[in-house]
Design an enzyme around this catalytic site. Structure first.
Site, PDB file in Angstrom:
ATOM      1  N   GLU A 263       0.830  -1.202   0.000  1.00  0.00           N
ATOM      2  CA  GLU A 263       0.000   0.000   0.000  1.00  0.00           C
ATOM      3  C   GLU A 263       0.867   1.256   0.000  1.00  0.00           C
ATOM      4  OE1 GLU A 263      -3.973  -0.595   2.428  1.00  0.00           O
ATOM      5  OE2 GLU A 263      -2.237  -1.256   3.607  1.00  0.00           O
TER       6      GLU A 263
ATOM      7  N   TYR B 219     -12.254  27.981   1.767  1.00  0.00           N
ATOM      8  CA  TYR B 219     -12.193  26.541   1.539  1.00  0.00           C
ATOM      9  C   TYR B 219     -11.202  26.142   0.452  1.00  0.00           C
ATOM     10  CZ  TYR B 219     -16.009  27.809  -1.707  1.00  0.00           C
ATOM     11  OH  TYR B 219     -16.792  28.404  -2.652  1.00  0.00           O
TER      12      TYR B 219
ATOM     13  N   GLU C 162      -6.399   6.534  11.024  1.00  0.00           N
ATOM     14  CA  GLU C 162      -6.741   7.264  12.247  1.00  0.00           C
ATOM     15  C   GLU C 162      -5.718   8.358  12.526  1.00  0.00           C
ATOM     16  OE1 GLU C 162      -8.393   3.057  12.772  1.00  0.00           O
ATOM     17  OE2 GLU C 162      -6.659   3.985  11.840  1.00  0.00           O
TER      18      GLU C 162
ATOM     19  N   LYS D 214     -11.108   4.781   2.431  1.00  0.00           N
ATOM     20  CA  LYS D 214     -10.124   3.999   1.684  1.00  0.00           C
ATOM     21  C   LYS D 214     -10.902   2.951   0.882  1.00  0.00           C
ATOM     22  CE  LYS D 214      -5.946   1.383   2.836  1.00  0.00           C
ATOM     23  NZ  LYS D 214      -5.112   0.997   3.975  1.00  0.00           N
TER      24      LYS D 214
END
Length: 119
Positions: free
Chosen positions: A20, A52, A72, A98
């Site tokens: 990954e 933004y 996390e 993901k």
């Protein structure tokens, strides 16, 4: 005022597995920001609210230039950075999805969500 940035897609190298982090993959980020209700009625110029376009650039920078083993940790870093750099954000909810998960099974995606409120 609620400001949302929906379905931002970034290519990053995050994950526990070596493959990954070597090959990379897409990540989908959704952000909901709130300004403080007491100041919402005075928003008339860009300086009175959260830009933004700059928020997007900050998220992109973190998602695409850094590596995280855990989503996390990535979510915590992004949330903390946004609260530090944008003082008009009162509350935020950040979701990182993901889609390509190395799990032996069928699922659409994995997602982490973090919420913060400025004290």
């Amino acid at each position: 005022m609620i400001i949302r940035l929906n379905d931002m897609v970034f290519y990053g190298y995050h994950g526990v597995n070596d493959e990954e982090r070597k090959l990379g993959q897409r990540f989908i980020v959704n952000l909901e920001m709130q300004t403080h209700p007491e100041t919402d009625s005075v928003i008339k110029r860009l300086e009175d609210t959260v830009d933004y376009t700059k928020v997007y650039a900050e998220i992109r920078e973190i998602m695409e230039s850094r590596q995280f083993l855990l989503l996390e940790n990535c979510a915590n870093i992004v949330a903390d950075k946004l609260l530090t750099d944008f003082p008009l954000i009162w509350k935020l909810k950040l979701c990182i999805q993901k889609p390509s998960v190395p799990i032996q099974g069928i699922l659409k995606s994995v997602e982490v969500e973090v919420q913060r409120t400025r004290e």
